[in-house]
Design a protein around this motif. Structure first.
Motif, PDB file in Angstrom:
ATOM      1  N   TYR A 186       6.255  28.139 -10.434  1.00 34.66           N
ATOM      2  CA  TYR A 186       7.513  28.639 -10.179  1.00 34.66           C
ATOM      3  C   TYR A 186       7.571  29.936 -10.365  1.00 34.66           C
ATOM      4  N   VAL A 187       8.268  30.849  -9.249  1.00 34.01           N
ATOM      5  CA  VAL A 187       8.096  32.298  -9.687  1.00 34.01           C
ATOM      6  C   VAL A 187       9.775  32.721  -9.504  1.00 34.01           C
ATOM      7  N   THR A 188       9.808  34.108  -9.871  1.00 33.76           N
ATOM      8  CA  THR A 188      10.945  35.021  -9.739  1.00 33.76           C
ATOM      9  C   THR A 188      10.639  36.169  -8.998  1.00 33.76           C
ATOM     10  N   ALA A 203       4.463  27.398  -4.040  1.00 30.30           N
ATOM     11  CA  ALA A 203       5.250  27.391  -5.127  1.00 30.30           C
ATOM     12  C   ALA A 203       6.315  26.102  -5.187  1.00 30.30           C
ATOM     13  N   VAL A 204       6.729  25.752  -6.292  1.00 31.04           N
ATOM     14  CA  VAL A 204       7.603  24.432  -6.209  1.00 31.04           C
ATOM     15  C   VAL A 204       9.045  25.250  -6.083  1.00 31.04           C
ATOM     16  N   GLY A 205       9.184  26.507  -6.539  1.00 28.13           N
ATOM     17  CA  GLY A 205      10.722  26.930  -6.446  1.00 28.13           C
ATOM     18  C   GLY A 205      10.580  28.167  -6.996  1.00 28.13           C
ATOM     19  N   SER A 215      18.034  32.503 -15.454  1.00 26.50           N
ATOM     20  CA  SER A 215      17.326  31.719 -16.296  1.00 26.50           C
ATOM     21  C   SER A 215      17.696  30.131 -16.708  1.00 26.50           C
ATOM     22  N   LYS A 216      19.079  30.228 -16.709  1.00 23.94           N
ATOM     23  CA  LYS A 216      19.579  29.001 -17.010  1.00 23.94           C
ATOM     24  C   LYS A 216      19.180  27.883 -15.619  1.00 23.94           C
ATOM     25  N   TRP A 221      15.338  23.204 -13.728  1.00 20.62           N
ATOM     26  CA  TRP A 221      14.521  22.861 -12.996  1.00 20.62           C
ATOM     27  C   TRP A 221      13.104  22.200 -13.646  1.00 20.62           C
ATOM     28  N   THR A 222      13.077  22.330 -14.920  1.00 17.91           N
ATOM     29  CA  THR A 222      12.129  21.775 -15.653  1.00 17.91           C
ATOM     30  C   THR A 222      12.508  20.619 -16.762  1.00 17.91           C
TER      31      THR A 222
END
Length: 334
Positions: A186-188, A203-205, A215-216, A221-222
């Motif tokens: 996952y990425v930001t 990337a998954v998301g 962050s929430k 997602w996990t």
């Protein structure tokens, strides 16, 4: 030879004729075919780096052909296609560099030139499936990402991995390495477009960290379990959120601090969750070779944003300064 030269603080890079270097004992002369930019080059130009000297030739990353060798260098290097390890004098301890460690491009003249002399110990065979431009895109970013992900964070198949600030060279190398190791990534980013590009790479998301509840959303997602591995280049106020996002026993590797010092970091969350926080940058010669072996084994190709001619190095620097790139900015020698 032609070289892109920095003559002073906050001055533009200018293409000039400079003497072609001659290799001393233990050195080789490389006809560079391509070089690549790093944020380090922009920081030096802006005066945000110690040990400044002018004029200087920037550039840590490069690939080319060995054209001459000095005394005590194996002549079998002649004519070979090589990639340069920009980390000089790492030392004998794989855990950390020696006090003499330095990075090519300051104080030593770097790769924004048609030729460079370099200790032969810094030469490695170019992976055969890569072009010179692709090979030049790897060294500093690839080594930094490889050490952070494997030597420090010990990524494993099926680990949930979070990479902050996707779009830069190191972050994209980490993305490719982690995907090749069967991790869920996952990425930001502050750019929705860059998040979409990362998803196209596997990337998954991803999520824009400028959103209030970023962050929430990531945590849900996990399934609220958190991330096994987090690779961060920002620091700053958001680092406390990364500790919240880490799974119990999670590993956080940090290779940059573009957003400044940490704030609101809870030591209780760190020790109750048994977290491991690692500093990391560059890597040892052994890690450089391991990285190249991994890239060749997995047939990876680095992400390149744009290729500029050497004469347009200053334009490439401004693109990097504005963070417009997705992938590496490369200079091609004519």
């Amino acid at each position: 030879m032609k070289a892109s030269v920095l003559d002073g603080l906050q001055q533009p890079l200018v293409l000039k004729d400079v003497p072609t270097p001659t290799p001393a004992a233990g050195e080789a002369l490389i006809q560079l075919k391509a070089a690549a930019l790093n944020h380090r080059d922009v920081f030096i130009q802006q005066g945000q780096y110690p040990g400044l000297k002018f004029p200087c030739i920037l550039g840590s990353d490069g690939a080319g052909i060995v054209t001459c060798v000095g005394k005590d260098v194996d002549e079998s290097w002649l004519g070979r296609e090589v990639i340069i390890n920009p980390g000089l004098l790492w030392g004998n301890n794989p855990k950390y560099p020696s006090k003499s460690f330095r990075i090519l491009g300051l104080p030593d003249d770097g790769t924004f030139a048609e030729y460079i002399r370099i200790p032969s110990s810094q030469l490695y065979a170019k992976p055969t499936h890569l072009s010179f431009e692709e090979a030049a895109a790897i060294p500093l970013a690839g080594l930094t990402g490889f050490r952070a992900l494997y030597s420090r964070a010990d990524v494993q198949p099926n680990d949930k991995v979070l990479i902050t600030g996707i779009g830069g060279g190191v972050a994209l190398c980490v993305l490719q390495f982690a995907l090749a190791s069967a991790a869920q990534v996952y990425v930001t980013s502050s750019s929705d477009a860059k998040i979409e590009q990362a998803k196209k790479l596997g990337a998954v998301g991803g999520i824009n960290y400028q959103a209030d509840d970023w962050s929430k959303q990531l945590k849900t997602w996990t399934q609220n379990e958190g991330f096994d591995v987090i690779i961060d280049s920002a620091g700053g106020e958001g680092f406390g959120k990364l500790i919240e996002l880490a799974a119990p026993g999670g590993r956080i590797a940090i290779y940059g601090g573009t957003h400044g010092n940490w704030k609101d970091v809870s030591p209780q969350r760190v020790f109750y969750k048994q977290l491991n926080i690692f500093g990391s940058t560059m890597g040892s010669p052994q890690e450089f070779q391991s990285m190249l072996n991994f890239i060749e084994e997995k047939q990876l190709h680095p992400v390149i944003d744009r290729i500029f001619p050497l004469a347009e190095a200053e334009q490439a620097m401004r693109r990097m300064e504005k963070a417009e790139q997705f992938g590496k900015l490369v200079l091609k020698m004519e």
